[in-house]
Scaffold this motif. Structure first.
Motif, PDB file in Angstrom:
ATOM      1  N   ILE A 314       0.860  -1.181   0.000  1.00 38.89           N
ATOM      2  CA  ILE A 314       0.000   0.000   0.000  1.00 38.89           C
ATOM      3  C   ILE A 314       0.897   1.232   0.000  1.00 38.89           C
ATOM      4  CG2 ILE A 314      -1.787   1.278   1.229  1.00 38.89           C
ATOM      5  CD1 ILE A 314      -2.773  -1.303   2.397  1.00 38.89           C
ATOM      6  N   GLY A 315       0.738   2.082  -0.996  1.00 35.70           N
ATOM      7  CA  GLY A 315       1.548   3.282  -1.110  1.00 35.70           C
ATOM      8  C   GLY A 315       1.338   4.246   0.047  1.00 35.70           C
ATOM      9  N   GLU A 316       2.350   5.048   0.319  1.00 35.90           N
ATOM     10  CA  GLU A 316       2.282   5.957   1.452  1.00 35.90           C
ATOM     11  C   GLU A 316       1.185   6.998   1.294  1.00 35.90           C
ATOM     12  OE1 GLU A 316       6.115   7.643   1.882  1.00 35.90           O
ATOM     13  OE2 GLU A 316       7.104   5.757   2.475  1.00 35.90           O
ATOM     14  N   GLN A 317       0.868   7.371   0.069  1.00 37.80           N
ATOM     15  CA  GLN A 317      -0.104   8.435  -0.162  1.00 37.80           C
ATOM     16  C   GLN A 317      -1.552   7.957  -0.063  1.00 37.80           C
ATOM     17  OE1 GLN A 317       0.836  11.565  -0.515  1.00 37.80           O
ATOM     18  NE2 GLN A 317       2.988  10.922  -0.352  1.00 37.80           N
ATOM     19  N   VAL A 318      -1.754   6.635   0.004  1.00 34.39           N
ATOM     20  CA  VAL A 318      -3.126   6.119  -0.013  1.00 34.39           C
ATOM     21  C   VAL A 318      -3.883   6.530   1.244  1.00 34.39           C
ATOM     22  CG1 VAL A 318      -4.531   4.032  -0.022  1.00 34.39           C
ATOM     23  CG2 VAL A 318      -2.534   4.194  -1.512  1.00 34.39           C
ATOM     24  N   LEU A 355      -1.703  -0.982  -3.992  1.00 34.26           N
ATOM     25  CA  LEU A 355      -2.541   0.211  -3.987  1.00 34.26           C
ATOM     26  C   LEU A 355      -1.639   1.428  -4.072  1.00 34.26           C
ATOM     27  CD1 LEU A 355      -4.371  -2.040  -2.607  1.00 34.26           C
ATOM     28  CD2 LEU A 355      -5.558  -0.122  -1.483  1.00 34.26           C
ATOM     29  N   ASP A 356      -1.895   2.305  -5.021  1.00 35.66           N
ATOM     30  CA  ASP A 356      -1.113   3.532  -5.202  1.00 35.66           C
ATOM     31  C   ASP A 356      -2.064   4.708  -5.380  1.00 35.66           C
ATOM     32  OD1 ASP A 356       1.606   2.513  -5.193  1.00 35.66           O
ATOM     33  OD2 ASP A 356       1.078   1.531  -7.084  1.00 35.66           O
ATOM     34  N   TYR A 357      -1.583   5.853  -4.941  1.00 36.92           N
ATOM     35  CA  TYR A 357      -2.351   7.090  -5.098  1.00 36.92           C
ATOM     36  C   TYR A 357      -1.435   8.150  -5.663  1.00 36.92           C
ATOM     37  CZ  TYR A 357      -5.522  10.969  -4.108  1.00 36.92           C
ATOM     38  OH  TYR A 357      -6.337  12.051  -4.234  1.00 36.92           O
ATOM     39  N   ALA A 358      -1.836   8.716  -6.805  1.00 31.86           N
ATOM     40  CA  ALA A 358      -1.024   9.752  -7.446  1.00 31.86           C
ATOM     41  C   ALA A 358      -1.929  10.608  -8.316  1.00 31.86           C
ATOM     42  CB  ALA A 358       0.094   9.131  -8.292  1.00 31.86           C
ATOM     43  N   GLU A 359      -1.692  11.905  -8.254  1.00 30.45           N
ATOM     44  CA  GLU A 359      -2.411  12.866  -9.093  1.00 30.45           C
ATOM     45  C   GLU A 359      -3.923  12.720  -8.945  1.00 30.45           C
ATOM     46  OE1 GLU A 359      -1.088  12.490 -13.068  1.00 30.45           O
ATOM     47  OE2 GLU A 359       0.983  13.077 -12.627  1.00 30.45           O
ATOM     48  N   GLY A 360      -4.356  12.484  -7.700  1.00 40.86           N
ATOM     49  CA  GLY A 360      -5.779  12.432  -7.425  1.00 40.86           C
ATOM     50  C   GLY A 360      -6.478  11.161  -7.855  1.00 40.86           C
ATOM     51  N   GLU A 361      -5.733  10.119  -8.210  1.00 41.69           N
ATOM     52  CA  GLU A 361      -6.339   8.871  -8.648  1.00 41.69           C
ATOM     53  C   GLU A 361      -5.800   7.711  -7.822  1.00 41.69           C
ATOM     54  OE1 GLU A 361      -7.342   9.670 -13.353  1.00 41.69           O
ATOM     55  OE2 GLU A 361      -5.540   8.537 -12.815  1.00 41.69           O
ATOM     56  N   LEU A 362      -6.710   6.833  -7.424  1.00 41.86           N
ATOM     57  CA  LEU A 362      -6.364   5.654  -6.653  1.00 41.86           C
ATOM     58  C   LEU A 362      -6.336   4.450  -7.588  1.00 41.86           C
ATOM     59  CD1 LEU A 362      -5.869   4.192  -3.939  1.00 41.86           C
ATOM     60  CD2 LEU A 362      -8.356   3.956  -3.729  1.00 41.86           C
ATOM     61  N   ASP A 363      -5.173   3.789  -7.669  1.00 49.34           N
ATOM     62  CA  ASP A 363      -5.013   2.602  -8.505  1.00 49.34           C
ATOM     63  C   ASP A 363      -4.953   1.365  -7.623  1.00 49.34           C
ATOM     64  OD1 ASP A 363      -5.021   3.879 -10.904  1.00 49.34           O
ATOM     65  OD2 ASP A 363      -2.840   3.983 -11.117  1.00 49.34           O
TER      66      ASP A 363
END
Length: 420
Positions: A314-318, A355-363
């Motif tokens: 799980i990415g840190e930004q999630v 799980l990643d979060y970048a540029e306002g989108e959750l993948d």
């Protein structure tokens, strides 16, 4: 051959022959014209420009042939009547003073039609009677000094051998009957196959619709729980803000900020709830907790305890992104279904969850390698997992992509945008 027939059907349709009977009439008329031209040209060429018979007899001969071919136009409306009329024209042709090619075509075509359109118990007696009358008439005509050499139903036999004449007549009717029976059986088989396919498609569509309805019911229950929890929290926070309004302005501002953030998440959940009807709720289901990202560790731990090899990243930004509760629920259910499919369709395969979060989108990506059996998309019989998964992701405002990987595994990828 099919393209050729379709081409001529379109040509006949241009001349008004749009119905089967109309096309049969056009074919019969065309054959009559062609045979008339052939009779005239061949007769004049063979007899040095002179008719071998008088003009009235020549006209009568062509009328008999035309009448025989005319039975083709009636073969679909009244197949047995058309066959009887064709046999009658053939018997008339055997009495003529000149053996004339063409008479008897109607017998073969109408015999074939009887075998195609009628059941075997009705077609066989009709074709058998036609064969007996035709052969009997041919044998009698030869015995009286006539000729049947030009009749196609006797395959060019001149009657010198009665046995050959009988065999030719039987063979002609047998071939017409067998060919017609084959076509009838094939058409019945194709019709039954088409009906079964249509029934299977209808059943599959109904089962898929039922699965979607059931999944929407589950989504409605879970979103209802999310909305009720969030609204209760907003009410409590609003009461706290009211009490702090005079004595603690800064605390009031912080509470209002929390209310605003909570309200935005609740609006997202309510948007998902609109239009979804709740059905079949039970008290236990209504009170069940709503899982989210925080429960993924427990889900993965349970999969590992069952023997699966699962890695969760799980990415840190999630966590900092604070996705809507409906999105968290969709992610949890997506991972849950992906693990179930991997366990069922790719046993002993390694599963990677990221799980990643970048540029306002959750993948969200779930990939498994090849297992004990080749990876394949779950079938309807396996339980409509992908149908419910796609429905849930779409209701949460995301897009779902599934498919095989290059190494023979399977990939599930969902993306939730800023407004989800």
């Amino acid at each position: 051959m099919r393209e050729f027939w379709l081409h001529w059907r379109s040509v006949l349709a241009k001349f008004g022959a749009r119905t089967p009977t109309g096309r049969d009439t056009a074919v019969a008329l065309a054959l009559a014209v062609l045979l008339l031209l052939a009779h005239i040209s061949v007769t004049l060429a063979v007899h040095d420009g002179q008719l071998p018979v008088s003009l009235p007899v020549f006209v009568w001969l062509n009328l008999v042939v035309t009448a025989d071919l005319g039975t083709i136009a009636l073969r679909r409306k009244a197949p047995r009547l058309a066959l009887a009329a064709a046999v009658g024209m053939l018997l008339v042709a055997t009495t003529l003073p000149h053996s004339y090619a063409g008479a008897g075509i109607g017998v073969l075509v109408c015999g074939y039609t009887v075998a195609v359109l009628l059941p075997a118990r009705s077609a066989m007696p009709a074709i058998g009677a036609s064969a007996l009358v035709t052969i009997g008439g041919g044998v009698l005509a030869v015995a009286l000094g006539g000729s049947v050499a030009g009749l196609p139903v006797f395959w060019g036999n001149d009657g010198s051998s009665t046995w050959n004449l009988v065999l030719a007549g039987l063979a002609s009717h047998a071939l017409a009957g067998l060919l017609g029976g084959y076509i009838r059986t094939r058409r019945a088989y194709l019709a039954e196959l088409t009906a079964r396919i249509a029934l299977l498609h209808a059943d599959r569509a109904e089962r898929a619709a039922a699965a979607v309805r059931a999944e929407r019911g589950r989504i409605a229950r879970e979103l209802h729980d999310v909305a009720a929890h969030d609204l209760s929290a907003i009410v409590v926070q609003a009461g706290a803000a009211e009490r702090q309004l005079d004595g603690d302005p800064e605390g009031t501002r912080n509470t209002l900020r929390e209310i605003r953030a909570q309200g935005r998440r609740t609006l997202g959940a309510l948007r998902e709830l609109v239009g979804i009807m709740r059905a079949g709720d039970t008290e236990d289901a209504a009170r069940a907790p709503t899982p989210g990202l925080g429960e993924l560790d427990g889900l993965v731990r349970g999969a590992r305890e069952s023997g699966m090899i699962v890695r969760l990243v799980i990415g840190e930004q999630v966590a900092a992104a604070q996705p809507a509760a409906s999105v968290e629920l969709a992610v949890y259910r997506l991972v849950q279904e992906a693990l179930t499919n991997a366990r069922r369709h790719a046993p002993e395969a390694e599963v990677d969850i990221r799980l990643d979060y970048a540029e306002g989108e959750l993948d969200v990506a779930v990939r498994n390698g090849p297992g004990a059996v080749p990876a394949q998309e779950p079938t309807d019989a396996a339980g409509y997992g992908l149908v419910g998964m796609r429905e849930r992701v779409q209701h949460a405002g995301g897009n779902l992509t599934v498919g095989p990987t290059r190494d023979g595994g399977w990939s599930v990828h969902a993306r939730f945008g800023r407004d989800s």
